[in-house]
Design a protein around this motif. Sequence first.
Motif, mmCIF file in Angstrom:
data_model
loop_
_atom_site.group_PDB
_atom_site.id
_atom_site.type_symbol
_atom_site.label_atom_id
_atom_site.label_comp_id
_atom_site.label_asym_id
_atom_site.label_seq_id
_atom_site.Cartn_x
_atom_site.Cartn_y
_atom_site.Cartn_z
ATOM 1 N N ALA A 32 -5.274 31.763 28.941
ATOM 2 C CA ALA A 32 -4.801 31.230 27.440
ATOM 3 C C ALA A 32 -3.489 31.928 26.877
ATOM 4 N N THR A 33 -2.953 32.893 27.634
ATOM 5 C CA THR A 33 -1.857 33.521 27.090
ATOM 6 C C THR A 33 -0.483 33.037 28.065
ATOM 7 N N GLY A 34 -0.932 32.120 28.928
ATOM 8 C CA GLY A 34 0.188 31.732 29.693
ATOM 9 C C GLY A 34 0.922 30.622 28.833
ATOM 10 N N SER A 35 2.542 30.195 29.215
ATOM 11 C CA SER A 35 3.243 29.323 28.735
ATOM 12 C C SER A 35 3.054 27.737 29.567
ATOM 13 N N VAL A 36 3.040 26.843 28.798
ATOM 14 C CA VAL A 36 3.152 25.489 29.549
ATOM 15 C C VAL A 36 4.047 24.573 28.874
ATOM 16 N N LEU A 37 5.182 24.129 29.725
ATOM 17 C CA LEU A 37 5.966 23.148 29.110
ATOM 18 C C LEU A 37 5.710 21.710 29.782
ATOM 19 N N ILE A 38 5.586 20.782 28.850
ATOM 20 C CA ILE A 38 4.992 19.411 29.186
ATOM 21 C C ILE A 38 6.182 18.493 28.774
ATOM 22 N N ASP A 50 -4.133 23.962 19.161
ATOM 23 C CA ASP A 50 -4.956 24.270 17.967
ATOM 24 C C ASP A 50 -6.327 24.847 17.730
ATOM 25 N N LYS A 51 -7.082 24.121 18.667
ATOM 26 C CA LYS A 51 -8.510 24.313 18.816
ATOM 27 C C LYS A 51 -8.553 25.714 19.574
ATOM 28 N N ALA A 52 -7.641 26.035 20.430
ATOM 29 C CA ALA A 52 -7.755 27.398 21.248
ATOM 30 C C ALA A 52 -6.873 28.433 20.219
ATOM 31 N N GLY A 53 -6.196 28.164 19.078
ATOM 32 C CA GLY A 53 -5.850 28.936 18.234
ATOM 33 C C GLY A 53 -4.458 29.561 18.707
ATOM 34 N N LYS A 54 -3.719 28.595 19.577
ATOM 35 C CA LYS A 54 -2.654 28.980 20.322
ATOM 36 C C LYS A 54 -1.167 28.372 19.564
ATOM 37 N N ASP A 55 -0.234 29.145 19.570
ATOM 38 C CA ASP A 55 1.088 28.449 19.066
ATOM 39 C C ASP A 55 1.713 27.292 20.054
ATOM 40 N N TRP A 56 2.449 26.406 19.103
ATOM 41 C CA TRP A 56 3.166 25.462 20.207
ATOM 42 C C TRP A 56 4.548 24.963 19.360
ATOM 43 N N LEU A 74 14.318 3.611 28.587
ATOM 44 C CA LEU A 74 13.535 5.122 27.599
ATOM 45 C C LEU A 74 14.813 5.426 26.778
ATOM 46 N N GLY A 75 14.589 5.353 25.702
ATOM 47 C CA GLY A 75 15.486 5.709 24.585
ATOM 48 C C GLY A 75 15.001 6.928 24.067
ATOM 49 N N ALA A 76 13.840 7.482 24.305
ATOM 50 C CA ALA A 76 13.435 8.872 23.779
ATOM 51 C C ALA A 76 12.356 9.651 24.642
ATOM 52 N N SER A 77 12.378 10.787 24.350
ATOM 53 C CA SER A 77 11.439 11.710 25.081
ATOM 54 C C SER A 77 10.940 12.974 24.342
ATOM 55 N N GLY A 78 9.866 13.651 24.814
ATOM 56 C CA GLY A 78 9.565 14.545 24.072
ATOM 57 C C GLY A 78 9.065 15.572 24.774
ATOM 58 N N VAL A 79 9.184 17.069 24.636
ATOM 59 C CA VAL A 79 8.741 18.243 25.177
ATOM 60 C C VAL A 79 7.741 19.069 24.233
ATOM 61 N N PHE A 80 6.573 19.360 24.875
ATOM 62 C CA PHE A 80 5.521 20.342 24.085
ATOM 63 C C PHE A 80 5.533 21.526 24.837
ATOM 64 N N VAL A 81 5.642 22.689 24.085
ATOM 65 C CA VAL A 81 5.762 24.080 24.858
ATOM 66 C C VAL A 81 4.413 24.826 24.221
ATOM 67 N N LEU A 82 3.446 25.268 24.800
ATOM 68 C CA LEU A 82 2.297 26.009 24.715
ATOM 69 C C LEU A 82 2.769 27.423 24.667
ATOM 70 N N ASN A 83 2.274 28.319 23.713
ATOM 71 C CA ASN A 83 2.804 29.646 23.922
ATOM 72 C C ASN A 83 4.243 29.877 23.974
ATOM 73 N N PRO A 84 5.279 29.212 23.010
ATOM 74 C CA PRO A 84 6.696 29.452 23.277
ATOM 75 C C PRO A 84 7.108 30.497 22.979
ATOM 76 N N GLU A 125 8.353 19.954 15.563
ATOM 77 C CA GLU A 125 7.544 20.492 14.768
ATOM 78 C C GLU A 125 6.918 21.746 15.628
ATOM 79 N N ALA A 126 6.176 22.615 14.747
ATOM 80 C CA ALA A 126 5.689 23.797 15.540
ATOM 81 C C ALA A 126 4.752 24.344 14.638
ATOM 82 N N LYS A 127 3.796 25.062 15.425
ATOM 83 C CA LYS A 127 2.664 25.833 14.624
ATOM 84 C C LYS A 127 2.734 27.373 15.502
ATOM 85 N N ILE A 128 3.352 28.275 14.807
ATOM 86 C CA ILE A 128 3.494 29.607 15.023
ATOM 87 C C ILE A 128 2.748 30.512 14.156
#
Length: 301
Positions: A203-209, A231-237, A257-267, A297-300
């Motif tokens: 749960a404390t590990g970081s993930v970059l997608i 959010d369900k796990a109460g973790k920052d992103w 491909l004109g656009a892309s995104g990155v999602f980082v868990l526990n940043p 956007e972020a939830k810290i």
Amino acid sequence: MFSYRHAFHAGNHADVLKHATLVAVLQHLTQKEGALSVVDTHAGAGMYRLDTSEASTSGEALEGIHKLLDQVNSNGTVNASMPPLLQNYLQMLAAFNTRNGGGKTIKLYPGSPMIAAHLLRKKDRVMAFEVHPTDHRVLRGTLEQAQSDANLQMDRRNGFEGVTPLLPPVSRRGLVICDPSYELKTDYADVVVMLNESLKRFATGSVLIWYPIVGRSEAHDLPRKLKNAADKAGKDWIHATLQVRAGSSGQGPGGGLGASGVFVLNPPYTLKPQLEEALPVLVKMLGQDKYAAQKLEAKIR
Ligand SMILES: C[S@@+](CC[C@H](N)C(=O)[O-])C[C@H]1O[C@@H](n2cnc3c(N)ncnc32)[C@H](O)[C@@H]1O
């Protein structure tokens, strides 16, 4: 058989967003003493030449990393007016080239496993999964010859399956990089399963997608699913997107491909302010038309 080869896309705008973010995350994680484990579920070939026909066939690097390279001075320093996130990314590229035989001009473009190999320390470890027979072979040679202090390993397994038994790492400090080619529709669902599995086991590990912003419902729904899982796990992103031109994203006409995104868990706490400063500069430097835009956007907690 997979037909995607990252060499045709290396250094494009999506790589710039993904790898600049990756450098920021790894530089923060390696500031702490404890050993770090990096698992790269979809590693690619590891290193690319910016001057080969593969990279120039589509001209993707010309519309990506090449537009930033004039910010790098001949001594490897970077124009101080660049935001810190981009300075660090470009400095990494210059140092990587000097260390791995690219010389003073930036000819080599490191993929995600080689960026990790370059930035990690002796006590750290990289495990890279790559299924494509050619890219797997190239990756093996690249990792064998890499100038790196870290312990580098690879496997030809499916990365979605290979990552699970590696979590949590013995060091209890780690990052999973998940960057599929999304050739298979199932990749989108597999990414969500991987994130949930990572949250359950580590749960404390970081993930970059990374994901492409394209006109298919799976791609459209993916960020919402990733945010919900965190959010369900109460973790920052953190979720950042970069659009460089009209594309098959629903924003404006055109294809490709004109656009892309990155999602980082526990940043790391440093990532949001760094991206806030860097994303508008990337829009300016890489934007090709009036549809160029960014979103953060972020939830810290
Ligand atoms: C977008 S590329 C990776 C680029 C790399 N992460 C980087 O940033 O330099 C995706 C790679 O995943 C490989 N691949 C596809 N499905 C896979 C799977 N299930 N497990 C491992 N590798 C896979 C493809 O062959 C391709 O080389």
